[in-house]
Design a protein around this motif. Structure first.
Motif, PDB file in Angstrom:
ATOM      1  N   ALA A 287       0.815  -1.216   0.000  1.00 54.82           N
ATOM      2  CA  ALA A 287       0.000   0.000   0.000  1.00 54.82           C
ATOM      3  C   ALA A 287       0.851   1.269   0.000  1.00 54.82           C
ATOM      4  O   ALA A 287       0.334   2.370   0.071  1.00 54.82           O
ATOM      5  CB  ALA A 287      -0.922  -0.006   1.221  1.00 54.82           C
ATOM      6  N   LEU A 288       2.169   1.111  -0.059  1.00 56.33           N
ATOM      7  CA  LEU A 288       3.068   2.276  -0.089  1.00 56.33           C
ATOM      8  C   LEU A 288       3.621   2.457  -1.497  1.00 56.33           C
ATOM      9  O   LEU A 288       3.788   1.484  -2.221  1.00 56.33           O
ATOM     10  CB  LEU A 288       4.276   2.034   0.827  1.00 56.33           C
ATOM     11  N   PRO A 289       3.944   3.674  -1.858  1.00 53.34           N
ATOM     12  CA  PRO A 289       4.536   3.887  -3.178  1.00 53.34           C
ATOM     13  C   PRO A 289       6.027   3.561  -3.152  1.00 53.34           C
ATOM     14  O   PRO A 289       6.866   4.400  -3.447  1.00 53.34           O
ATOM     15  CB  PRO A 289       4.315   5.385  -3.405  1.00 53.34           C
ATOM     16  N   ALA A 290       6.381   2.344  -2.733  1.00 50.79           N
ATOM     17  CA  ALA A 290       7.796   1.980  -2.640  1.00 50.79           C
ATOM     18  C   ALA A 290       7.958   0.496  -2.891  1.00 50.79           C
ATOM     19  O   ALA A 290       7.085  -0.297  -2.559  1.00 50.79           O
ATOM     20  CB  ALA A 290       8.334   2.337  -1.259  1.00 50.79           C
ATOM     21  N   GLN A 291       9.085   0.151  -3.451  1.00 50.81           N
ATOM     22  CA  GLN A 291       9.414  -1.256  -3.656  1.00 50.81           C
ATOM     23  C   GLN A 291       9.756  -1.874  -2.303  1.00 50.81           C
ATOM     24  O   GLN A 291      10.282  -1.199  -1.437  1.00 50.81           O
ATOM     25  CB  GLN A 291      10.668  -1.356  -4.527  1.00 50.81           C
ATOM     26  N   VAL A 292       9.492  -3.167  -2.151  1.00 51.36           N
ATOM     27  CA  VAL A 292       9.953  -3.865  -0.947  1.00 51.36           C
ATOM     28  C   VAL A 292      11.459  -4.077  -1.097  1.00 51.36           C
ATOM     29  O   VAL A 292      11.923  -4.547  -2.133  1.00 51.36           O
ATOM     30  CB  VAL A 292       9.249  -5.230  -0.792  1.00 51.36           C
ATOM     31  N   ALA A 293      12.218  -3.701  -0.078  1.00 48.37           N
ATOM     32  CA  ALA A 293      13.669  -3.868  -0.145  1.00 48.37           C
ATOM     33  C   ALA A 293      14.049  -5.223   0.444  1.00 48.37           C
ATOM     34  O   ALA A 293      13.230  -5.879   1.087  1.00 48.37           O
ATOM     35  CB  ALA A 293      14.343  -2.738   0.621  1.00 48.37           C
TER      36      ALA A 293
END
Ligand SMILES: [Zn+2]
Length: 694
Positions: A287-293
């Motif tokens: 739900a975040l505008p970020a890739q999973v690191a």
């Protein structure tokens, strides 16, 4: 990063902000100019130098009713806000020749100033987010909801070693990897407490209990304003205090947190998941505008364990109440007057002692700076910053760095090996002056003249996205963590930079018309302070490349600690005006920077004067010596005091000593001060056991 001041006025008074009178004239106040004539000659400089240098100023400048504290730097901050205000007034007038940056900043300001429309809308603009919270039926929905709410409030400043991060439940941001400062790592940090620090939940004294009682009442009032029944609000408020107290118990202590080793816990995504079985991180990141690191820095695993227990144990209706209040609190300043007032009543009156809110034009100007800093900053520096100031600053920085270099060479407690590495680090320290080389482009942020809350939310989402977009990417050493009009400065050990925004390069900190003794005593001591942060008890643990790597021999390290413990002991002191005792271990980095900063600024002045054929004891036009001028100018930038409530909050939560001690404890350690004013051994400003690290 470590700051020069407790907080900028923009944040300290405005995050506690609320309603107001219309702009009287929007005029610019006069800037304070340094003058040796303002000293109180009836007093002995050797018994209380702060009073000697600042007593007259304090008498002439009582704390305004809309301020938590007042000093020469606050006056400059107000001047800067008035300066921003002028540019925003122009930028807010619709015209075909507005630049894109002016359009964003001007319309943001205009939307904030339209108080009638904001009041008419009431809670309506926040309704979509409140409806999301109301739709929370099962705790498995919590991760996606938290991710969504975190994107609709202002992301706090990154200042994670020193202070806690304020955000919904926990914090997420990018920061340089402790072990490889070239790359940004995603950081998960403790947060979620809506009072200033864990001490406010855990301390047992009468005052703390009183504040907690008021907090519960305030939370209930906010919930009622948002539409809850009186009974529901009261029951939610007591659950919220108990949940935040559980988070406080799990959170890392503020002093333990100062040691970077204690927050350097890297975990794979799978390990983070094992740490918190009740919180599905895949749903959160989805739900975040970020890739999973692949991995994250988890500053405080215990905090996340505590959060997990809380998720497992608290019923879903308590989570709805907690999230509702957190959202209301962090959005209050963008809502209608009742919310602004209720928020100010607790965070302004109770926690800071401030009597009334600042005028709306001032708050709206500062919020435009917080949300769209580079757009506001461009107009500010074009009008109020002169390139010559930058040249003189660069020269002073170079001279003061030269003084530290000589000080390192002269240190009889350091081995040649450690000295060599200290020099390499100093060589690598980058100084940034005034404003960024590249301005942030806000063209993708939709700013509307009739949607103030929406503007704040969209600007906040943009900034969080920007931060998350940095994860896994190379660290930009030239990115600024402060906006150009800010009256403050900072050092960042991980980028090995010192940073001085244009906002502090004005009188009384910096005055191109005045001589070196004034400028070295004022901004010079600030420059010295930031340089020394790279060599204080935290900063010295980072190497030239910004990595957390021990470059000290064990013997040198022990010698350092012994010297620094003198400072920690000196500042572990009663602070009667705050009603609490200062913990010298909490303020150690700042106190070390203050003390060392004055030493190297003074050495810098000495070499600057030498080049002009003058000495420290040479007389000046003001009837005092160059050396006396240096110390008077140093004290002058710290003339000021806090209301007792604000002083208490500052001593409990911040790493900075109060102004009086930033002057008196420092000068008492400097032999040149005793020489300048003829102080005898044993007098309060001539300490027998003077401390000295740098
Ligand atoms: Zn500092």
């Amino acid at each position: 990063m470590r700051l020069l001041l407790v907080l900028t006025i923009l944040l300290s008074t405005l995050s506690f902000g609320q309603p107001a009178s219309p702009d009287p004239d929007g005029g610019m106040p006069d800037l304070d100019k340094f003058s040796p004539a303002q000293t109180d000659k009836s007093l002995d400089p050797c018994s209380d130098f702060f009073q000697y240098a600042c007593g007259k100023w304090l008498k002439a400048n009582p704390i305004p009713s809309d301020q938590a504290g007042w000093g020469t730097f606050n006056k400059l901050a107000i001047w800067n806000v008035a300066a921003i205000h002028k540019t925003l007034e122009q930028a807010s007038a619709p015209s075909a020749n507005r630049t894109p940056a002016d359009q964003k900043a001007g319309d943001h300001y205009a939307s904030c100033m339209d108080e009638a429309a904001i009041n008419k809308a009431g809670i309506t603009p926040l309704k979509p987010a409140l409806d999301q919270i109301a739709a929370l039926k099962d705790k498995s929905q919590l991760p996606a909801l938290v991710a969504s709410l975190q994107q609709s409030v202002r992301p706090a400043n990154l200042n994670f070693i020193e202070a806690q991060y304020q955000g919904i439940l926990f914090g997420i941001y990018n920061s340089p990897d402790f072990d490889d400062a070239r790359v940004n790592i995603g950081t998960l940090d403790q947060s979620g407490m809506n009072m200033p620090s864990r001490e406010f939940y855990l301390n047992d004294d009468q005052k703390s209990k009183e504040i907690r009682d008021k907090y519960v009442k305030h939370v209930a009032h906010m919930l009622e304003l948002s539409g809850e029944s009186k009974e529901q609000a009261a029951s939610d408020a007591s659950a919220i205090l108990s949940m935040e107290t559980a988070l406080a118990k799990a959170a890392m202590d503020i002093v333990v947190r100062r040691d970077p080793k204690n927050v350097n816990h890297k975990m794979t995504t799978a390990e983070v998941q094992t740490l918190t079985p009740s919180f599905q991180w895949s749903k959160y990141f989805g739900a975040l505008p970020a890739q999973v690191a692949k991995q994250y820095l988890v500053t405080s695993p215990d905090f996340f364990r505590g959060m997990d227990k809380l998720i497992a144990s608290e019923p879903v209706e308590h989570w709805r109440g907690y999230l509702r209040y957190s959202l209301l609190h962090l959005s209050a300043n963008s809502l209608s007057q009742p919310f602004v007032e209720e928020n100010f009543d607790f965070y302004g009156r109770t926690l800071s002692g401030t009597k009334e809110i600042q005028p709306r034009w001032r708050r709206c100007s500062a919020y435009a700076d917080i949300d769209l800093g580079d757009a506001v900053g461009q107009a500010y520096v074009a009008r109020y910053f002169s390139p010559e100031s930058k040249e003189r600053m660069l020269l002073m920085v170079k001279t003061i760095k030269g003084a530290l270099s000589a000080d390192i060479d002269a240190a009889d407690w350091m081995s040649p090996d450690t000295k060599k590495k200290a020099h390499i680090k100093l060589e690598a320290q980058v100084d940034k002056i005034a404003y960024p080389d590249r301005w942030q482009d806000y063209s993708s942020v939709d700013i509307k003249r009739n949607d103030y809350l929406g503007n704040m939310q969209r600007a906040s989402r943009f900034e969080l996205q920007r931060r998350l977009g940095e994860i896994g990417k190379p660290v930009d050493r030239y990115h600024w963590g402060m906006t150009p009009p800010t009256v403050n400065a900072y050092e960042d050990a991980q980028t090995n930079t010192i940073n001085f925004p244009a906002g502090i390069l004005q009188p009384p900190f910096f005055d191109a018309k005045l001589g070196d003794a004034v400028n070295y005593g004022a901004i010079g001591a600030v420059i010295g302070h930031e340089i020394i942060h790279g060599y204080d008890d935290q900063g010295r643990k980072f190497d030239a490349d910004g990595n957390l790597r021990d470059w000290w021999t064990p013997k040198d390290s022990a010698a350092y600690d012994e010297r620094d413990s003198c400072i920690a002991d000196e500042y572990t002191q009663d602070v009667p005006e705050a009603g609490v005792k200062q913990n010298g271990k909490l303020s150690l980095g700042e106190d070390t920077a203050d003390n060392g900063g004055v030493h190297i600024a003074l050495s810098g002045l000495q070499s600057a004067l030498k080049a002009q054929g003058k000495e420290l004891d040479s007389p000046t036009e003001g009837g005092v010596t160059e050396l006396q001028t240096f110390f008077l100018a140093y004290a002058n930038v710290w003339c000021g005091e806090n209301r007792p409530e604000a002083a208490r909050t500052a001593v409990l939560t911040q790493g900075h000593s109060l102004n009086r001690y930033r002057v008196n404890n420092v000068v008492g350690n400097v032999a040149d001060f005793a020489h300048a004013f003829g102080c005898k051994a044993g007098q309060p400003m001539a300490r027998a056991n003077a401390c000295r690290v740098w």
